[in-house]
Design a protein around this motif. Structure first.
Motif, PDB file in Angstrom:
ATOM      1  N   VAL A 166      -1.411  -6.607 -12.264  1.00 22.09           N
ATOM      2  CA  VAL A 166      -0.535  -5.553 -11.744  1.00 22.09           C
ATOM      3  C   VAL A 166      -0.019  -4.680 -12.885  1.00 22.09           C
ATOM      4  O   VAL A 166       0.635  -3.667 -12.646  1.00 22.09           O
ATOM      5  CB  VAL A 166       0.657  -6.106 -10.925  1.00 22.09           C
ATOM      6  N   ARG A 167      -0.312  -5.070 -14.118  1.00 18.95           N
ATOM      7  CA  ARG A 167       0.137  -4.313 -15.292  1.00 18.95           C
ATOM      8  C   ARG A 167      -0.988  -3.493 -15.913  1.00 18.95           C
ATOM      9  O   ARG A 167      -0.834  -2.958 -17.014  1.00 18.95           O
ATOM     10  CB  ARG A 167       0.705  -5.282 -16.342  1.00 18.95           C
ATOM     11  N   HIS A 168      -2.113  -3.386 -15.228  1.00 11.42           N
ATOM     12  CA  HIS A 168      -3.259  -2.687 -15.807  1.00 11.42           C
ATOM     13  C   HIS A 168      -3.123  -1.173 -15.752  1.00 11.42           C
ATOM     14  O   HIS A 168      -3.917  -0.466 -16.337  1.00 11.42           O
ATOM     15  CB  HIS A 168      -4.546  -3.108 -15.092  1.00 11.42           C
ATOM     16  N   ALA A 169      -2.155  -0.682 -15.004  1.00 10.22           N
ATOM     17  CA  ALA A 169      -1.976   0.762 -14.901  1.00 10.22           C
ATOM     18  C   ALA A 169      -0.494   1.073 -14.882  1.00 10.22           C
ATOM     19  O   ALA A 169       0.338   0.200 -14.681  1.00 10.22           O
ATOM     20  CB  ALA A 169      -2.653   1.302 -13.642  1.00 10.22           C
ATOM     21  N   LYS A 170      -0.158   2.315 -15.082  1.00  6.86           N
ATOM     22  CA  LYS A 170       1.243   2.695 -15.214  1.00  6.86           C
ATOM     23  C   LYS A 170       1.966   2.788 -13.884  1.00  6.86           C
ATOM     24  O   LYS A 170       3.144   2.437 -13.780  1.00  6.86           O
ATOM     25  CB  LYS A 170       1.333   4.036 -15.940  1.00  6.86           C
ATOM     26  N   PHE A 171       1.271   3.240 -12.839  1.00 12.53           N
ATOM     27  CA  PHE A 171       1.984   3.601 -11.621  1.00 12.53           C
ATOM     28  C   PHE A 171       1.607   2.790 -10.386  1.00 12.53           C
ATOM     29  O   PHE A 171       2.072   3.094  -9.300  1.00 12.53           O
ATOM     30  CB  PHE A 171       1.745   5.082 -11.294  1.00 12.53           C
ATOM     31  N   ASN A 172       0.736   1.807 -10.498  1.00  9.42           N
ATOM     32  CA  ASN A 172       0.365   1.089  -9.281  1.00  9.42           C
ATOM     33  C   ASN A 172       0.086  -0.374  -9.566  1.00  9.42           C
ATOM     34  O   ASN A 172      -0.077  -0.783 -10.709  1.00  9.42           O
ATOM     35  CB  ASN A 172      -0.847   1.748  -8.602  1.00  9.42           C
ATOM     36  N   VAL A 173       0.041  -1.157  -8.459  1.00  5.25           N
ATOM     37  CA  VAL A 173      -0.215  -2.590  -8.571  1.00  5.25           C
ATOM     38  C   VAL A 173      -1.466  -2.995  -7.803  1.00  5.25           C
ATOM     39  O   VAL A 173      -1.736  -4.183  -7.642  1.00  5.25           O
ATOM     40  CB  VAL A 173       0.993  -3.396  -8.051  1.00  5.25           C
ATOM     41  N   THR A 174      -2.230  -2.026  -7.350  1.00  5.25           N
ATOM     42  CA  THR A 174      -3.353  -2.308  -6.457  1.00  5.25           C
ATOM     43  C   THR A 174      -4.329  -3.315  -7.044  1.00  5.25           C
ATOM     44  O   THR A 174      -4.829  -4.204  -6.339  1.00  5.25           O
ATOM     45  CB  THR A 174      -4.089  -1.003  -6.105  1.00  5.25           C
ATOM     46  N   GLN A 175      -4.608  -3.225  -8.337  1.00  2.00           N
ATOM     47  CA  GLN A 175      -5.606  -4.105  -8.938  1.00  2.00           C
ATOM     48  C   GLN A 175      -5.206  -5.574  -8.844  1.00  2.00           C
ATOM     49  O   GLN A 175      -6.042  -6.451  -8.611  1.00  2.00           O
ATOM     50  CB  GLN A 175      -5.836  -3.747 -10.415  1.00  2.00           C
ATOM     51  N   GLY A 176      -3.938  -5.865  -9.049  1.00  3.26           N
ATOM     52  CA  GLY A 176      -3.488  -7.246  -9.020  1.00  3.26           C
ATOM     53  C   GLY A 176      -3.292  -7.807  -7.631  1.00  3.26           C
ATOM     54  O   GLY A 176      -3.116  -9.020  -7.463  1.00  3.26           O
ATOM     55  N   LYS A 177      -3.350  -6.931  -6.630  1.00  9.23           N
ATOM     56  CA  LYS A 177      -3.031  -7.332  -5.268  1.00  9.23           C
ATOM     57  C   LYS A 177      -4.255  -7.479  -4.366  1.00  9.23           C
ATOM     58  O   LYS A 177      -4.095  -7.806  -3.185  1.00  9.23           O
ATOM     59  CB  LYS A 177      -2.087  -6.297  -4.633  1.00  9.23           C
ATOM     60  N   ASN A 178      -5.441  -7.255  -4.885  1.00 10.12           N
ATOM     61  CA  ASN A 178      -6.595  -7.178  -3.992  1.00 10.12           C
ATOM     62  C   ASN A 178      -7.791  -8.009  -4.420  1.00 10.12           C
ATOM     63  O   ASN A 178      -8.920  -7.724  -4.019  1.00 10.12           O
ATOM     64  CB  ASN A 178      -6.993  -5.707  -3.809  1.00 10.12           C
ATOM     65  N   TRP A 179      -7.560  -9.061  -5.183  1.00 12.63           N
ATOM     66  CA  TRP A 179      -8.660  -9.976  -5.497  1.00 12.63           C
ATOM     67  C   TRP A 179      -9.100 -10.693  -4.216  1.00 12.63           C
ATOM     68  O   TRP A 179      -8.284 -11.103  -3.400  1.00 12.63           O
ATOM     69  CB  TRP A 179      -8.217 -10.985  -6.539  1.00 12.63           C
ATOM     70  N   ASP A 180     -10.402 -10.832  -4.056  1.00 14.37           N
ATOM     71  CA  ASP A 180     -10.934 -11.488  -2.862  1.00 14.37           C
ATOM     72  C   ASP A 180     -10.292 -12.864  -2.664  1.00 14.37           C
ATOM     73  O   ASP A 180     -10.207 -13.666  -3.600  1.00 14.37           O
ATOM     74  CB  ASP A 180     -12.455 -11.662  -2.970  1.00 14.37           C
ATOM     75  N   ASN A 181      -9.845 -13.119  -1.445  1.00 13.62           N
ATOM     76  CA  ASN A 181      -9.322 -14.435  -1.045  1.00 13.62           C
ATOM     77  C   ASN A 181      -8.163 -14.918  -1.917  1.00 13.62           C
ATOM     78  O   ASN A 181      -7.971 -16.121  -2.087  1.00 13.62           O
ATOM     79  CB  ASN A 181     -10.438 -15.479  -1.052  1.00 13.62           C
ATOM     80  N   SER A 182      -7.384 -13.991  -2.439  1.00 11.90           N
ATOM     81  CA  SER A 182      -6.250 -14.369  -3.278  1.00 11.90           C
ATOM     82  C   SER A 182      -4.979 -14.571  -2.473  1.00 11.90           C
ATOM     83  O   SER A 182      -3.997 -15.120  -2.983  1.00 11.90           O
ATOM     84  CB  SER A 182      -6.006 -13.297  -4.356  1.00 11.90           C
ATOM     85  N   GLY A 183      -4.966 -14.140  -1.223  1.00 11.68           N
ATOM     86  CA  GLY A 183      -3.813 -14.317  -0.349  1.00 11.68           C
ATOM     87  C   GLY A 183      -4.252 -14.832   1.010  1.00 11.68           C
ATOM     88  O   GLY A 183      -5.447 -15.061   1.249  1.00 11.68           O
ATOM     89  N   SER A 184      -3.292 -15.025   1.892  1.00 10.49           N
ATOM     90  CA  SER A 184      -3.617 -15.533   3.223  1.00 10.49           C
ATOM     91  C   SER A 184      -2.695 -14.913   4.261  1.00 10.49           C
ATOM     92  O   SER A 184      -1.571 -14.513   3.958  1.00 10.49           O
ATOM     93  CB  SER A 184      -3.506 -17.060   3.262  1.00 10.49           C
ATOM     94  N   ILE A 185      -3.194 -14.856   5.493  1.00  9.58           N
ATOM     95  CA  ILE A 185      -2.413 -14.407   6.645  1.00  9.58           C
ATOM     96  C   ILE A 185      -2.670 -15.389   7.779  1.00  9.58           C
ATOM     97  O   ILE A 185      -3.807 -15.792   8.022  1.00  9.58           O
ATOM     98  CB  ILE A 185      -2.796 -12.986   7.086  1.00  9.58           C
TER      99      ILE A 185
END
Length: 285
Positions: A166-185
């Motif tokens: 989530v620290r790879h860019a200045k203004f967004n967290v998209t990269q850290g939030k979208n790894w395949d199968n990293s979360g659940s619903i």
């Protein structure tokens, strides 16, 4: 009654969840290929009626849970939505005027009972327990006082995050939030019928039985009514859209040293009246 999407015998089906397993219903409603179409048609009451008095078709152990709404058009997450979470940033800021938002893709989530996957590129996999709402009636510029009329169902989310990314860019967290199968619903959908289901809800996150997060939704800086109103200002909400409403303080990154998830850990997200979402952790093969 609870409704879920499951895989059994190589097929994805939906049905009602009871203590003994699943009552499959999807074959009886070919006009609704998935729970997304059921929701769009306002069909949850019809599913409940069809399940009455029926025997279980798939007992526990004969199926695996998928995310409840397959392929939603939008999954939007509200960030830093509890006062203690805002204080964790130690930047001296008061409550922001507007909520923080970011998208997640359906592929980044798995179902109840399935492992969250830690990628080889980075091991800072963290948990975030949250309540998720599923939109039933679409709309644009929805008024806050009307927002609850647009909710079809509730479910739970472990909004798993690769913190370093989530620290790879200045203004967004998209990269850290979208790894395949990293979360659940999941595990399932509970039809939304009463404001108390949300207004009085307490969310608890446990890792290996240890309580890490424990707070009530009434303390959110941006209540769910406001989330729906704000989001629908700039984008049309459609049936099946998912809003992940915010996580309390206590994520692993905020400990000293951090308590990131490792293979073998068990994470449970619990909200009375909705259920418990449970996942293990494993490394990507």
């Amino acid at each position: 009654m609870k409704f879920a999407t499951v895989s059994a015998g190589g097929q994805m089906i939906y049905g009602a969840i009871v203590d003994a397993g699943v009552i499959a219903l999807s074959a009886e409603f070919p006009q609704w290929p998935s729970l997304r179409e059921v929701i769009a048609a306002g069909g949850l009451p019809e599913l409940e009626q069809a399940a009455q008095g029926r025997d279980v078709t798939h007992p526990e152990g004969a199926f695996t849970y998928e995310i409840p709404v397959p392929a939603p058009e939008k999954i939007l997450c509200v960030g830093v939505n509890f006062p203690d979470r805002n204080a964790e940033y130690k930047d001296g800021s008061s409550q922001p005027k507007y909520m923080s938002l970011f998208p997640r893709f359906a592929r980044s989530f798995t179902g109840h009972g399935q492992p969250l996957v830690r990628p080889p590129e980075n091991h800072t996999l963290d948990y975030e327990g949250e309540v998720a709402i599923v939109i039933g009636k679409g709309g644009r510029r929805i008024k806050a006082e009307d927002a609850y009329d647009h909710i079809a169902a509730l479910t739970l989310c472990n909004e798993g995050t690769i913190r370093d990314w989530v620290r790879h860019a200045k203004f967004n967290v998209t990269q850290g939030k979208n790894w395949d199968n990293s979360g659940s619903i999941g595990p399932w959908l509970v039809p939304f019928t009463d404001a108390a289901q949300l207004d009085d809800a307490r969310i608890i996150t446990r890792v290996n039985g240890e309580v890490r997060q424990n707070d009530v939704l009434s303390r959110m800086m941006f209540p769910i009514r406001e989330e729906i109103a704000y989001i629908s200002t700039f984008t049309t909400l459609v049936p099946g859209d998912i809003i992940i409403t915010g996580t309390p303080t206590g994520a692993g990154a905020r400990f000293d040293p951090p308590k990131y998830l490792v293979p073998g850990d068990i994470v449970e997200i619990e909200v009375a009246g909705i259920g418990t979402l449970r996942n293990t952790i494993e490394d990507e093969a």
